[in-house]
Design a protein around this motif. Sequence first.
Motif, mmCIF file in Angstrom:
data_model
loop_
_atom_site.group_PDB
_atom_site.id
_atom_site.type_symbol
_atom_site.label_atom_id
_atom_site.label_comp_id
_atom_site.label_asym_id
_atom_site.label_seq_id
_atom_site.Cartn_x
_atom_site.Cartn_y
_atom_site.Cartn_z
ATOM 1 N N CYS A 513 1.048 -1.601 0.044
ATOM 2 C CA CYS A 513 0.460 -0.276 0.352
ATOM 3 C C CYS A 513 0.610 1.250 0.006
ATOM 4 O O CYS A 513 1.110 2.654 -0.652
ATOM 5 C CB CYS A 513 -1.079 0.082 1.586
ATOM 6 S SG CYS A 513 -2.065 -0.956 1.495
ATOM 7 N N GLU A 514 1.936 1.568 0.769
ATOM 8 C CA GLU A 514 2.867 2.434 1.504
ATOM 9 C C GLU A 514 3.397 2.711 -0.361
ATOM 10 O O GLU A 514 4.130 3.866 -1.063
ATOM 11 C CB GLU A 514 4.121 2.482 1.935
ATOM 12 C CG GLU A 514 3.204 2.441 3.421
ATOM 13 C CD GLU A 514 4.069 2.073 4.833
ATOM 14 O OE1 GLU A 514 4.743 1.419 4.203
ATOM 15 O OE2 GLU A 514 3.607 1.903 5.718
ATOM 16 N N LYS A 517 1.069 4.039 -3.419
ATOM 17 C CA LYS A 517 0.513 5.444 -2.775
ATOM 18 C C LYS A 517 2.148 6.470 -3.550
ATOM 19 O O LYS A 517 1.537 7.787 -3.852
ATOM 20 C CB LYS A 517 0.473 5.547 -1.186
ATOM 21 C CG LYS A 517 0.444 7.221 -0.587
ATOM 22 C CD LYS A 517 0.122 7.350 0.793
ATOM 23 C CE LYS A 517 -0.194 9.016 1.049
ATOM 24 N NZ LYS A 517 -0.445 8.984 3.255
ATOM 25 N N GLU A 541 -3.921 2.939 3.046
ATOM 26 C CA GLU A 541 -3.076 4.108 2.688
ATOM 27 C C GLU A 541 -4.421 5.128 1.428
ATOM 28 O O GLU A 541 -5.629 3.897 0.967
ATOM 29 C CB GLU A 541 -2.677 4.257 1.727
ATOM 30 C CG GLU A 541 -1.077 3.492 2.710
ATOM 31 C CD GLU A 541 -0.638 3.745 4.003
ATOM 32 O OE1 GLU A 541 -0.248 5.589 3.891
ATOM 33 O OE2 GLU A 541 0.712 4.034 4.753
ATOM 34 N N THR A 542 -4.574 6.210 1.754
ATOM 35 C CA THR A 542 -5.818 6.539 1.031
ATOM 36 C C THR A 542 -4.548 8.596 0.478
ATOM 37 O O THR A 542 -3.525 8.065 0.855
ATOM 38 C CB THR A 542 -5.947 7.217 2.179
ATOM 39 O OG1 THR A 542 -6.951 6.626 2.894
ATOM 40 C CG2 THR A 542 -7.718 8.758 1.645
ATOM 41 N N ILE A 543 -5.176 7.760 -0.666
ATOM 42 C CA ILE A 543 -4.229 9.298 -2.017
ATOM 43 C C ILE A 543 -5.228 10.444 -1.547
ATOM 44 O O ILE A 543 -6.301 10.142 -2.446
ATOM 45 C CB ILE A 543 -4.112 8.225 -3.106
ATOM 46 C CG1 ILE A 543 -2.934 7.163 -2.940
ATOM 47 C CG2 ILE A 543 -3.540 10.032 -4.111
ATOM 48 C CD1 ILE A 543 -2.882 6.765 -4.661
#
Length: 597
Positions: A513-514, A517, A541-543
């Motif tokens: 996820c990192e 992102k 994770e959120t962009i």
Amino acid sequence: MKNIRNFSIIAHIDHGKSTLADRMIQTCKIVTDREFKNQMLDNMDIERERGITIKSQTICLPFQADDGNTYTLNLVDTPGHVDFSYEVSRALASCEGALLLIDASQGIEAQTLANLFLAMENDLEIIPVINKIDLPAAEPEKIAGQIEEDLGLAGETIQKCSAKTGQGVPELLNAIIRLLPPPQGDPDNPLEALIFDANYDPYRGTIISVRIMNGTVRTGDHILFMSNGAEYRIEELGIFRLRREPCQQLSAGEVGYLVAGVKTVSDTRPGDTITHKDRPCAAPLPGFREVQQVVFSSLYPIATDEYEDLANALEKLKLNDAALTFQKDSSAALGFGFRCGFLGLLHLEVVQERLEREFDISLILTVPSVKYKFYLQDQTMVEVDNPSFFPDPGSIARVEEPYIKATIHIPERYMGAVMTLCMERRGENTKYHYPMPGRIEFTCELPLAEVIYDFYDRLKSVTQGYGSFDYELTDYRPSDLIKLDILVNGEQVDALSQLTHRSKARERGLKACERLKEEIPRQLFKIAIQAAIGGTVIARETISALRKDVTAKCYGGDISRKRKLLEKQKEGKKRMKTVGNVEIPQRAFLAVLKSDH
């Protein structure tokens, strides 16, 4: 036959095998100084750059000994890496003796021992050779004591030389004649010939390397391969010099090649026995087995229009590399590609590098995986190496994964770091002993899936390059295996799915996820990147969204005007999110599939 000696050179990586072979070739004067180049027996650019032998070579050296006779020395060169250990064992089966090469500054390493045991299994006469005695850090006397104590080899047979300068090489060649036995066998018996290697020539077909154990073979003879019953007629026989030299016959004790119009390398299997069709031998030579692929990965061309080129390139590579297997595969994210099986991680790297160099194809590789055994509720068993074929979790009774026994040689001061590394990788049954003061031999049972990921790189970094590693497959053991899915904006990306142990799932998911992102460009709406096991999200994770400044045109005035514009933007973003598709760039796949180190 009494003037023939068949021998091999075995050593740990970088202990000077290819350099010693070069000096022997020069000492026997079969190449002029003008034609000579380093690593004469290594043909591939990758071998020269990395200083490793991938494909074993053979050469026949005429040598005039101190007793006045001229002897034929057949040197069967072997690959040094653990991935090719079956090829090494077949090459050793074609010899009567081996030179065990040990670096005078580094001493005995993990693969020195592994190759020594392979040689002992084949009942070979072993001559220990201490190489690099010209180095300032060389300790030949200390290493000689180590050879006697740890390996139990006789001190009076130890030879010392420097393959780089040529010091001690003529004495070593005389020692080979003196200490190694001549080959046994009867030229009049039925033909028994051991295949120990094969390579592909585009004009002649497969060139098969053989050692004649018994009998005599001549040009024009009809021969039979005992493993698959295939029949051929011999078109050409010969011996290996720097180029192939044809001859009329090969008889017991000799090493050479034969050409019989065999179309592909996969038809000739190392370890197979060749005999005459009309007068076959009673039984095949022992030790033959099918080569097992251990690591599996999917290859996709970065440019989708290169799919046909990749298919042709793999076909051509397969002609020269019988251990490579491949079948068609497809992915929603990456298009069409191939699922390939490899002998190990080095084999995978070599194939990838050859495809990119020799055929100019840019590739994406999926996460390497191993073959797991799934036992289902209905008593059936399926083997799975690809995450897309993961069975329904409700139907699985139990899962088994392959384990290896790893042997690691390290200086004493790195003991703690290596133990920690093995524990992180779910190691069990760790044992250690001191083969010599200051050095530890460490054995540990590890899941193969934990080793193929980046274990070797980590071992090299925690031991500052002093650790050496060797492994052998042992058995399958029960495991708690899950399929880790990666979702981008709620859509599953099949190319990033992995099979992993439950205890490692969160760590792997977070890492993926990192990386995504960092690599996926921001959009005008929020993008959620999630790692999930089934329906359970374990990492996210959120962009954050890009924000267009819609209030820029409002100079002063009432706050309600600005609020109205912001509400309108909010509605638009919500609508965009429902229809918004996220393009994942190619570099994002590469970032996730690459390991940390």
